[in-house]
Write an enzyme that holds these catalytic residues in place. Structure first.
Site, PDB file in Angstrom:
ATOM      1  N   ARG A 169       7.374  21.739 -54.317  1.00  0.00           N
ATOM      2  CA  ARG A 169       6.079  21.140 -53.956  1.00  0.00           C
ATOM      3  C   ARG A 169       4.959  22.161 -54.139  1.00  0.00           C
ATOM      4  O   ARG A 169       3.909  21.852 -54.714  1.00  0.00           O
ATOM      5  CB  ARG A 169       6.142  20.646 -52.511  1.00  0.00           C
ATOM      6  CG  ARG A 169       4.841  20.054 -51.957  1.00  0.00           C
ATOM      7  CD  ARG A 169       5.143  19.473 -50.576  1.00  0.00           C
ATOM      8  NE  ARG A 169       3.946  19.208 -49.793  1.00  0.00           N
ATOM      9  CZ  ARG A 169       3.247  18.068 -49.844  1.00  0.00           C
ATOM     10  NH1 ARG A 169       3.603  17.121 -50.694  1.00  0.00           N
ATOM     11  NH2 ARG A 169       2.203  17.887 -49.074  1.00  0.00           N
ATOM     12  N   HIS A 182      11.003  22.598 -50.635  1.00  0.00           N
ATOM     13  CA  HIS A 182       9.545  22.657 -50.517  1.00  0.00           C
ATOM     14  C   HIS A 182       8.923  23.590 -51.554  1.00  0.00           C
ATOM     15  O   HIS A 182       7.736  23.458 -51.874  1.00  0.00           O
ATOM     16  CB  HIS A 182       9.163  23.119 -49.112  1.00  0.00           C
ATOM     17  CG  HIS A 182       7.868  22.547 -48.614  1.00  0.00           C
ATOM     18  ND1 HIS A 182       7.702  21.203 -48.357  1.00  0.00           N
ATOM     19  CD2 HIS A 182       6.673  23.121 -48.358  1.00  0.00           C
ATOM     20  CE1 HIS A 182       6.464  20.984 -47.938  1.00  0.00           C
ATOM     21  NE2 HIS A 182       5.815  22.126 -47.941  1.00  0.00           N
ATOM     22  N   TYR A 200      -8.766   8.396 -50.290  1.00  0.00           N
ATOM     23  CA  TYR A 200      -7.694   7.694 -50.996  1.00  0.00           C
ATOM     24  C   TYR A 200      -8.181   6.384 -51.614  1.00  0.00           C
ATOM     25  O   TYR A 200      -7.903   6.079 -52.774  1.00  0.00           O
ATOM     26  CB  TYR A 200      -6.543   7.417 -50.024  1.00  0.00           C
ATOM     27  CG  TYR A 200      -5.438   6.612 -50.638  1.00  0.00           C
ATOM     28  CD1 TYR A 200      -4.576   7.170 -51.560  1.00  0.00           C
ATOM     29  CD2 TYR A 200      -5.267   5.276 -50.309  1.00  0.00           C
ATOM     30  CE1 TYR A 200      -3.565   6.434 -52.119  1.00  0.00           C
ATOM     31  CE2 TYR A 200      -4.262   4.522 -50.868  1.00  0.00           C
ATOM     32  CZ  TYR A 200      -3.406   5.109 -51.777  1.00  0.00           C
ATOM     33  OH  TYR A 200      -2.416   4.364 -52.341  1.00  0.00           O
ATOM     34  N   ARG A 234       7.534  16.054 -50.356  1.00  0.00           N
ATOM     35  CA  ARG A 234       8.252  16.729 -49.280  1.00  0.00           C
ATOM     36  C   ARG A 234       9.705  16.270 -49.341  1.00  0.00           C
ATOM     37  O   ARG A 234      10.004  15.182 -49.835  1.00  0.00           O
ATOM     38  CB  ARG A 234       7.653  16.375 -47.918  1.00  0.00           C
ATOM     39  CG  ARG A 234       6.181  16.748 -47.752  1.00  0.00           C
ATOM     40  CD  ARG A 234       5.685  16.309 -46.380  1.00  0.00           C
ATOM     41  NE  ARG A 234       4.287  16.695 -46.145  1.00  0.00           N
ATOM     42  CZ  ARG A 234       3.246  15.910 -46.391  1.00  0.00           C
ATOM     43  NH1 ARG A 234       3.441  14.675 -46.860  1.00  0.00           N
ATOM     44  NH2 ARG A 234       2.012  16.330 -46.146  1.00  0.00           N
ATOM     45  N   HIS A 249      -1.915  15.750 -48.242  1.00  0.00           N
ATOM     46  CA  HIS A 249      -2.009  16.778 -47.206  1.00  0.00           C
ATOM     47  C   HIS A 249      -2.878  16.296 -46.052  1.00  0.00           C
ATOM     48  O   HIS A 249      -3.986  15.830 -46.257  1.00  0.00           O
ATOM     49  CB  HIS A 249      -2.595  18.060 -47.801  1.00  0.00           C
ATOM     50  CG  HIS A 249      -2.273  19.275 -47.007  1.00  0.00           C
ATOM     51  ND1 HIS A 249      -2.897  19.571 -45.822  1.00  0.00           N
ATOM     52  CD2 HIS A 249      -1.376  20.274 -47.220  1.00  0.00           C
ATOM     53  CE1 HIS A 249      -2.413  20.694 -45.333  1.00  0.00           C
ATOM     54  NE2 HIS A 249      -1.484  21.157 -46.154  1.00  0.00           N
ATOM     55  N   LYS A 257       3.585  12.121 -43.683  1.00  0.00           N
ATOM     56  CA  LYS A 257       3.453  12.384 -42.259  1.00  0.00           C
ATOM     57  C   LYS A 257       2.577  11.327 -41.589  1.00  0.00           C
ATOM     58  O   LYS A 257       1.610  10.855 -42.168  1.00  0.00           O
ATOM     59  CB  LYS A 257       2.850  13.771 -42.037  1.00  0.00           C
ATOM     60  CG  LYS A 257       3.776  14.913 -42.475  1.00  0.00           C
ATOM     61  CD  LYS A 257       3.157  16.252 -42.174  1.00  0.00           C
ATOM     62  CE  LYS A 257       4.090  17.392 -42.557  1.00  0.00           C
ATOM     63  NZ  LYS A 257       3.503  18.722 -42.252  1.00  0.00           N
TER      64      LYS A 257
END
Length: 307
Positions: free
Chosen positions: A252, A249, A284, A154, A275, A178
């Site tokens: 991306r 973006h 993860y 991003r 995401h 985020k």
């Protein structure tokens, strides 16, 4: 009935499906290869979900489609993937593997639906080619575009990138996305090279106090702004003759689309994008970092330095 994992590993079934496409559908070798590629994306997804073939429902397939959209895949590409998926389930019914077709009520994307803009590899090459490296900002801007596209970042992740986040010897960058969630993202050799070239120019900047750890700086020695990146990307797109309405973006979305179309594992792409809707801490921690790096090394189209 066999599980999806068993189906995926069954050379016999895949061979039968290939014969079905050749003899009954009369498809060309290129079309057959495309159908098999589409099938592999679906099988990867359901194998990751640990579903058996009799468990596959319309809802499962809709979730698969949703994830394709979340990755920024355009409607035309999604429609093509679904064409291959429908063909496979039709084959399973004809050969008696299943009784009900879960794709029967699966909606085909409307091609006219407004979705994220994606650049072709040639368009990205064209944008990079118009960058004037003789200017003070040229190499910095080239490195920024390479990192945006090679890592799928991003714009906020790019402008906040710090030297302490770079693990270039290991081929990774640490990204804070985020919700202040951190992830490790593989970085391609060509992006590493362009960063190295930029750092030679950065040494001559008068870096302002407090900005020493920031990777990408303005000519005033302060962290580069999002607006500045927006501006020069628009400028380069215009010079390259690209009519699409692009932004940082866009790189991306192009990153995700090109990796998926190149055969990369969907879970690996989700991991690299960070995401919110499809990436969790549990996923993860169970993904092998070297495996993620191998996915991007093998499938990203700009990993081969042609210069």
């Amino acid at each position: 009935m066999a599980s999806i994992e068993e189906v995926n590993k069954s050379a016999g079934l895949i061979s039968k499906y290939k014969s079905y496409l050749l003899l009954e559908k009369a498809l060309s070798p290129n079309s057959i290869e495309a159908y098999l590629d589409d099938l592999s994306k679906l099988l990867q997804y359901f194998e990751a979900e640990n579903l058996k073939i009799q468990d596959i429902s319309l809802e499962n397939l809709q979730q698969f489609v949703t994830q394709l959209y979340d990755l920024g895949i355009n409607a035309r590409s999604v429609a093509r993937v679904l064409s291959g998926v429908r063909s496979f389930f039709n084959f399973l019914i004809l050969d008696g593997y299943i009784q009900n077709d879960p794709t029967e009520l699966l909606e085909t994307p409307k091609i006219g639906l407004k979705l994220p803009v994606v650049l072709s590899l040639q368009e990205i090459e064209n944008i990079i080619s118009v960058i004037d490296l003789s200017t003070k900002e040229g190499q910095r801007n080239r490195a920024i575009i390479e990192v945006l596209y090679s890592c799928g970042l991003r714009i906020s992740e790019l402008t906040n990138l710090k030297f302490s986040d770079l693990f270039l010897d290991d081929g990774f960058v640490r990204v804070e996305g985020k919700g202040s969630k951190q992830r490790l993202v593989p970085i391609s050799p060509i992006a590493i090279k362009e960063i190295g070239n930029y750092l030679l120019d950065r040494k001559h900047l008068d870096v302002k106090k407090g900005s020493e750890d920031m990777v990408f700086l303005s000519k005033r020695g302060t962290p580069i702004s999002r607006i500045m990146v927006f501006h020069f990307i628009k400028q380069y797109a215009e010079l390259a003759g690209i009519k699409k309405n692009i932004s940082p973006h866009t790189f991306r979305h192009s990153f995700a689309t090109h990796l998926l179309e190149g055969g990369a594992n969907i879970r690996a792409i989700q991991q690299m994008l960070g995401h919110e809707k499809i990436t969790t801490t549990e996923i993860y921690t169970h993904m092998d970092r070297e495996y993620l790096r191998q996915e991007i090394i093998e499938h990203h189209p700009r990993n081969i330095d042609k210069r």
